[in-house]
Design an enzyme around this catalytic site. Sequence first.
Site, short mmCIF file in Angstrom:
data_model
loop_
_atom_site.label_atom_id
_atom_site.label_comp_id
_atom_site.label_asym_id
_atom_site.label_seq_id
_atom_site.Cartn_x
_atom_site.Cartn_y
_atom_site.Cartn_z
N ASP A 44 60.88 2.55 -57.20
CA ASP A 44 62.10 2.53 -58.02
C ASP A 44 62.50 1.11 -58.39
O ASP A 44 62.42 0.20 -57.57
CB ASP A 44 63.27 3.15 -57.26
CG ASP A 44 63.09 4.64 -57.03
OD1 ASP A 44 61.99 5.16 -57.26
OD2 ASP A 44 64.07 5.26 -56.59
N ASP A 92 59.68 15.48 -58.20
CA ASP A 92 59.72 14.27 -57.38
C ASP A 92 59.32 14.58 -55.93
O ASP A 92 59.38 15.72 -55.48
CB ASP A 92 61.14 13.70 -57.43
CG ASP A 92 61.19 12.22 -57.06
OD1 ASP A 92 60.15 11.64 -56.73
OD2 ASP A 92 62.31 11.65 -57.11
#
Length: 446
Positions: free
Chosen positions: A344, A284
Site C-alpha cells: 500500500d 483482497d
Amino acid sequence: MQHLGDVRVDPGRARVYEHGWQSWSPALAYRVGETPLRPGTEAARVMNWRPDTRPPADAFWGEGLLAVDPGDGSGIHVLAAPPGADPVPSIRADVRGDRVVLAADGAVEHAVDPGPDGLHGALGRWGQTHAARCGLGPLRPAPTLWCSWYHYSTDVTEADVEENLDALGELDLAVDVVQLDDGYQAEIGDWLVDSGRFGSLRETIGRIVDRGLRAGLWIAPFLVSPRSALAREHPQWLVPEATAGVNWGQELRVLDVTHPGAEAHLRTVFTTLRGMGVDFVKADFVYAGAVPGRRADRTASGQEAYRRGMAVVRESIGDAYLLGCGAPILPSVGLVDAMRISPDVAVHYSPTHGGAFGPSQWAATANGRGRAWQHGRLWVNDSDCLVVRPAVERRAEWAAHVERYGGLRASSDRLRNLDEWGLVTTRRLVRPVPAEPFVLDEAALG
Ligand code: 9PG
C-alpha cells in the site's frame, strides 16, 4: 533443493532480481553484495512474503521467478516456473565470489535472454511468452476509479461516499467507478451484513448507480474473522488450524472453498453483490485462499483451492472488472483483469509500521518499478491509488510514479481536501491507460 547450475558474474556489476509471492511481497533487483529484505515478524512472513516458505537471510530467493544479470553483457538468466506449476517452486541464488549458485525445490526453466535491454527487457519477454503459454486472451483496460481507502480507512460511512459523489459531479473528474473499500461490512466474512457504523451497502451502491457511475466494492473473500457469524455458524467451512496472519486486531482464518457449503456461500455472496449493482470487485487478501492446510477435498492443494475459489468469484460476477490484491502472482495469471503489484501507498514516504516493506510510498514505488514489466502482458498493473492531498509527503514524486507505472488509475483522496495542484493532477492522471506494455528503460529497476 536441486542444484541448477552456476552463473559466472562480474561481482561489481551483477544484479539478482527476486520476485516475491504475492502483491505485497518485494519484487526487487539487488546488487550481489546487498542483503535482500526479509520479514521481521511471523505475521509479515505470512502476509507479505509466503506462508509456506522461509526465505534465507543470506541468499537470494524468488517465488517461481528469479533473474540474474551477470553484469558483463553475456545475457540475462531467467529462472522460472513453467505454467501451472503446483506448488510454484522457490528458487535460491547463493553468491560465491564471482559465481552465483542456483537451486530450486521444484522444476524450473532456465533461459538466457541475450538482451541488450537488461532485466526489464528479459522479464518482459518472459512475461509475454508465459502469458501465451498460459493461453491468456486479450486484456481488458481498467476503468478509472475513486476509492475510499486512503483517506477514510475503515471509518468510511455512507455519508462520506455521498460527499465524494457530489464532489465528483462538481469537479469534472473522469471517474468511471466509485469503489467502496474496507469498512462497510459487519465483520470479515459477513460481507452481506452491514456494519451499523457504515450505513446501508445496498443503498450506497444504488446511489452510485443512480448517478450514472459504476459501483466497485472491496472484499476479502477467503478470509474469515473468528468473530464473524460465518465462523460461529459454519466452523466446518474453515481450513482447520490454518492462519492467514493477523489484521484488524485478530488472527485471520481461511475459508475452505473446496467444502461444497462454503463454495455455495461464496457464490451467493458474489451473485448477491452483482445483483445489487456491483460492477468492479477488488478481491483482497486472496493469498489466504492458497494457504496450505487440510481441506474438505483432500486432493486439492492450496494453490488449486485458490484457483477454484477465484474461478467461483469470476463466474459469479459475470463481466464485472476483477482486481486481485494481496494475490499470489504466478497462480493468478488468467484469473484477474488487474493486479495490485505493490504494498500500500501511504501518506508517509518511509514505512512506519509493518516492517521494512510496510505501507509507504517507498515500498509501493519500488515494487511498481520491479513489476512494471507485467503490465499489458499478465494483466493491468495496479500500482496503487493516486493520493495528492497536501498532507501527502513528496506527493509530486508519487504522482510521477503513478503517471509512469500506473495501469489502473484511481484517486483516493477526500476530494474536497484537494488544493489546486492536487485537483489538476488528479484530473490529469485519473484517465484510462491502454492495456499495453510500458516502454521501460533500465532506470525502472532503480
Ligand atoms: C483494506 C486495505 C486496502 C488496501 C489493501 C489492503 O499486511 N497487512 O497487514 C496488510 C494490511 C492491509 C493491507 C495490506 C497489508 O491493505 O492493499 O488497498 O484495501 O487492505 O483493509
